[in-house]
Design an enzyme around this catalytic site. Structure first.
Site, short mmCIF file in Angstrom:
data_model
loop_
_atom_site.label_atom_id
_atom_site.label_comp_id
_atom_site.label_asym_id
_atom_site.label_seq_id
_atom_site.Cartn_x
_atom_site.Cartn_y
_atom_site.Cartn_z
CG ASP A 37 -1.81 -1.24 1.25
OD1 ASP A 37 -2.36 -1.59 0.18
OD2 ASP A 37 -1.94 -1.88 2.31
CG HIS A 68 -3.62 -5.22 2.68
ND1 HIS A 68 -3.06 -4.32 1.78
CD2 HIS A 68 -3.75 -6.37 1.99
CE1 HIS A 68 -2.87 -4.92 0.63
NE2 HIS A 68 -3.28 -6.17 0.71
P1 NAD Z 1 -0.37 -18.31 -5.53
O1 NAD Z 1 -1.56 -19.20 -5.62
O2 NAD Z 1 0.37 -17.98 -6.77
O3 NAD Z 1 0.68 -18.94 -4.51
C1 NAD Z 1 0.32 -19.40 -3.25
C2 NAD Z 1 1.23 -20.53 -2.86
O4 NAD Z 1 0.84 -20.96 -1.56
C3 NAD Z 1 1.13 -21.75 -3.80
O5 NAD Z 1 2.42 -22.10 -4.27
C4 NAD Z 1 0.54 -22.83 -2.90
O6 NAD Z 1 1.04 -24.13 -3.19
C5 NAD Z 1 1.01 -22.35 -1.54
N1 NAD Z 1 0.28 -22.96 -0.43
C6 NAD Z 1 -1.03 -23.28 -0.34
N2 NAD Z 1 -1.27 -23.89 0.83
C7 NAD Z 1 -0.09 -23.93 1.50
C8 NAD Z 1 0.31 -24.43 2.76
N3 NAD Z 1 -0.56 -25.00 3.60
N4 NAD Z 1 1.60 -24.30 3.10
C9 NAD Z 1 2.49 -23.72 2.28
N5 NAD Z 1 2.18 -23.23 1.08
C10 NAD Z 1 0.90 -23.34 0.70
O7 NAD Z 1 -0.84 -16.97 -4.78
P2 NAD Z 1 -0.04 -15.59 -4.66
O8 NAD Z 1 -0.41 -14.72 -5.79
O9 NAD Z 1 1.39 -15.87 -4.37
O10 NAD Z 1 -0.75 -14.96 -3.35
C11 NAD Z 1 -0.58 -15.55 -2.09
C12 NAD Z 1 -1.38 -14.80 -1.03
O11 NAD Z 1 -0.85 -13.47 -0.86
C13 NAD Z 1 -2.85 -14.61 -1.36
O12 NAD Z 1 -3.61 -14.83 -0.21
C14 NAD Z 1 -2.94 -13.15 -1.77
O13 NAD Z 1 -4.22 -12.60 -1.59
C15 NAD Z 1 -1.93 -12.54 -0.84
N6 NAD Z 1 -1.44 -11.21 -1.23
C16 NAD Z 1 -1.24 -10.30 -0.24
C17 NAD Z 1 -0.75 -9.05 -0.53
C18 NAD Z 1 -0.51 -8.05 0.57
O14 NAD Z 1 -0.32 -6.87 0.26
N7 NAD Z 1 -0.45 -8.42 1.82
C19 NAD Z 1 -0.46 -8.71 -1.86
C20 NAD Z 1 -0.66 -9.65 -2.85
C21 NAD Z 1 -1.17 -10.92 -2.51
C1 LMR Z 2 -3.03 -6.46 -3.11
O1 LMR Z 2 -3.27 -5.43 -2.47
O2 LMR Z 2 -2.56 -6.43 -4.27
C2 LMR Z 2 -3.27 -7.79 -2.47
O3 LMR Z 2 -3.92 -7.66 -1.25
C3 LMR Z 2 -3.94 -8.77 -3.39
C4 LMR Z 2 -5.38 -8.44 -3.67
O4 LMR Z 2 -6.20 -9.35 -3.56
O5 LMR Z 2 -5.68 -7.31 -4.03
#
Ligand code: NAD
Ligand code: LMR
Length: 339
Positions: A175, A202
């Site tokens: 953010d 967030h």
């Molecule tokens: P993705 O599906 O590409 O990757 C997620 C990974 O987690 C996969 O490789 C999967 O195998 C793994 N996984 C699932 N269960 C698991 C477990 N029990 N133990 C270990 N690994 C496990 O998803 P992504 O795009 O990498 O996003 C991941 C998360 O991050 C989502 O929840 C997304 O919303 C979040 N996110 C948060 C922010 C933020 O600003 N905080 C920003 C972007 C994404």
């Molecule tokens: C973001 O802010 O990009 C993450 O929280 C992923 C989402 O779901 O928007």
């Protein structure tokens, strides 16, 4: 005034590797969800960080390949891949920082809260393992909905008797990264010099950028500030829609996650005045968790900083976000205690 720095590690980090690693203490970082969209580029960026001596890459599938690939990069850290629950303990043991980007991402039309049903259980089981294998580690929670997954982690740690509120962080750095980029574009100032604190939580309106405190200062109109605020709040959705079903932000998130982990490492190593925004246990408002500027130190959170002066628009935004943030926090606490 301190600001949320989200400052990139110097580009010369990699070049100065020998010098930096000679003086930097041993630090183990574990990434849980390391084979995912965020996990892979985050693993790469952590491999480039000279403050890391051991990098543990854990996922339920795919980590041997990611670890083999990243391990060939000629930087300080030793890399090891761990796959499946029976290797989770080994991945975590001795970790100074655990970064959690495990779980499902959004598709168009979903809110972050729509991820709760799947991700809450994943976070709960990973945090149970953290309390067993590395209870003193700093936890950087990326998995959404952060407004609920951080309270879930806190409850899991409390039940295990390992909770330390100074060591649990919801990663809201993306953010800040977005607010800086959007502000620099509108204010026509050098993005590398921009600082903007982002507070609250967030998700949607709980993301509250404080553009009245942005530096360098610029004379933006109320309409421009409103538009910048909305774009920052909707930044995640902008990416989800552009990816059209192929997930959410991964590359910018990996960058933001690497910035935040680097700040945590610097704090652990005793670098003074390391400040980043993060969603932490807080008394800044009446809510038990809240994102604001946090000074990082040898034990994690050294000080949760206050909000500073708010404009009327930001004050209204603050009051408006509280009910949603409160209910997301309560949802997490209820989940952790009932299941
Ligand atoms: P993705 O599906 O590409 O990757 C997620 C990974 O987690 C996969 O490789 C999967 O195998 C793994 N996984 C699932 N269960 C698991 C477990 N029990 N133990 C270990 N690994 C496990 O998803 P992504 O795009 O990498 O996003 C991941 C998360 O991050 C989502 O929840 C997304 O919303 C979040 N996110 C948060 C922010 C933020 O600003 N905080 C920003 C972007 C994404
Ligand atoms: C973001 O802010 O990009 C993450 O929280 C992923 C989402 O779901 O928007």
């Amino acid at each position: 005034r301190r600001s949320c720095s989200a400052t990139p590690p110097s580009a010369s980090h990699v070049m100065r590797r020998g010098f930096a690693s000679d003086s930097a203490p041993e630090r183990k970082v574990a990434v849980l969800g390391a084979a995912g969209g965020i996990g892979q580029p985050l693993a790469l960026l952590m491999k480039l960080n000279p403050l890391v001596s051991k990098l543990a890459l854990y996922d339920i599938a795919g980590t041997p390949g990611v670890a083999a690939d990243v391990s060939h990069i000629n930087t300080r850290s030793e890399v090891a891949g761990f796959m499946g629950e029976d290797q989770l303990g080994q991945a975590l043991e001795g970790s100074d920082i655990v970064i959690i980007p495990a779980g499902v991402p959004r598709k168009p039309g979903m809110t972050r809260d729509d991820l709760f049903n799947i991700n809450a259980g994943i976070v709960k089981s990973l945090c149970t393992a953290i309390s067993k294998y590395c209870p003193s580690a700093l936890v950087n929670m990326i998995s959404n909905p952060v407004n609920s997954t951080v309270p879930i982690a806190a409850e899991v740690f409390k039940k295990a008797g390992t909770y330390n509120e100074k060591k649990l962080f919801g990663v809201t750095t993306l953010d800040v990264v977005r607010a800086k980029t959007f502000y620099a574009g509108k204010a026509k100032v050098n993005v590398a010099e921009v600082n903007v604190p982002v507070v609250g939580g967030h998700a949607g309106i709980t993301i509250l950028p404080l553009f009245s405190q942005a530096t360098p200062r610029a004379n933006l109109s109320d309409e421009e500030i409103k538009a910048l605020t909305k774009r920052t709040q909707d930044g995640g959705t902008e990416v989800v829609e552009a990816k059209a079903g192929k997930g959410s932000a991964t590359l910018s998130m990996a960058y933001a996650g690497a910035i935040f982990a680097d700040a945590c490492l610097k704090g652990l190593n005793g670098v003074p005045d390391v400040v980043e925004c993060s969603f932490v246990q807080s008394t800044v408002t009446e809510l038990p968790f809240f994102a604001s500027k946090v000074r990082l130190g040898k034990n994690g959170v050294e000080e949760v900083l206050g909000l500073g002066p708010l404009s009327d628009f930001e004050q209204q935004g603050l009051e408006a976000l509280k009910p949603e943030l409160k209910s997301s926090i309560e949802k997490g606490i209820t989940f952790a205690n009932q299941s």
